[in-house]
Design a protein around this motif. Sequence first.
Motif: not given
Length: 164
Positions: A123-131
């Motif tokens: 679920i945190s992969k999207g956050l990392a890719v976005t940042v």
Amino acid sequence: MGAAVVLVFLVLSVTFNGIVTPLVILSSLIFVPVGALGGLFVSGEPLSISAMIGMLMLIGIVVTNAVVLLDRVETNRKNEMPLIDAIVEAAKHRVRPILMTAFATIFALIPLSLTPETSSLLISKGLAVTVIGGLLTSTLLTLIFVPVFYSIVGKRKKHIKEEI
């Protein structure tokens, strides 16, 4: 996100005693969606709540980069330095801290962005890719766009003061 931008603008307006410099600083935010959505597209990640939280984080990070640069420019201008010299001097001395913080954040998030599909951290992969995507585009373009935009606005601001 809109509320965050408004609150950041209010704090910057009070800090810089005006609205011109805060508007130049906030102009660096136009590159956030380009990199963030581009990163999501390239990685095949969907736009999710965690990706939106990453964009919210980017507002603070990108604004901080622009503040670091333009605070030095404003200090130079108060010391009677010509506009272009103030911008060049600030860019020379602030490019390293801006790049160091941006790349430190990017490198810290790379392991999270490479999370396998079976992990509970997916679920945190999207956050990392976005940042990561947002920081790559906004940091590099902020180092070019913000000084150029400030020089245009700074020259115009000078002419307005002379007319008064």
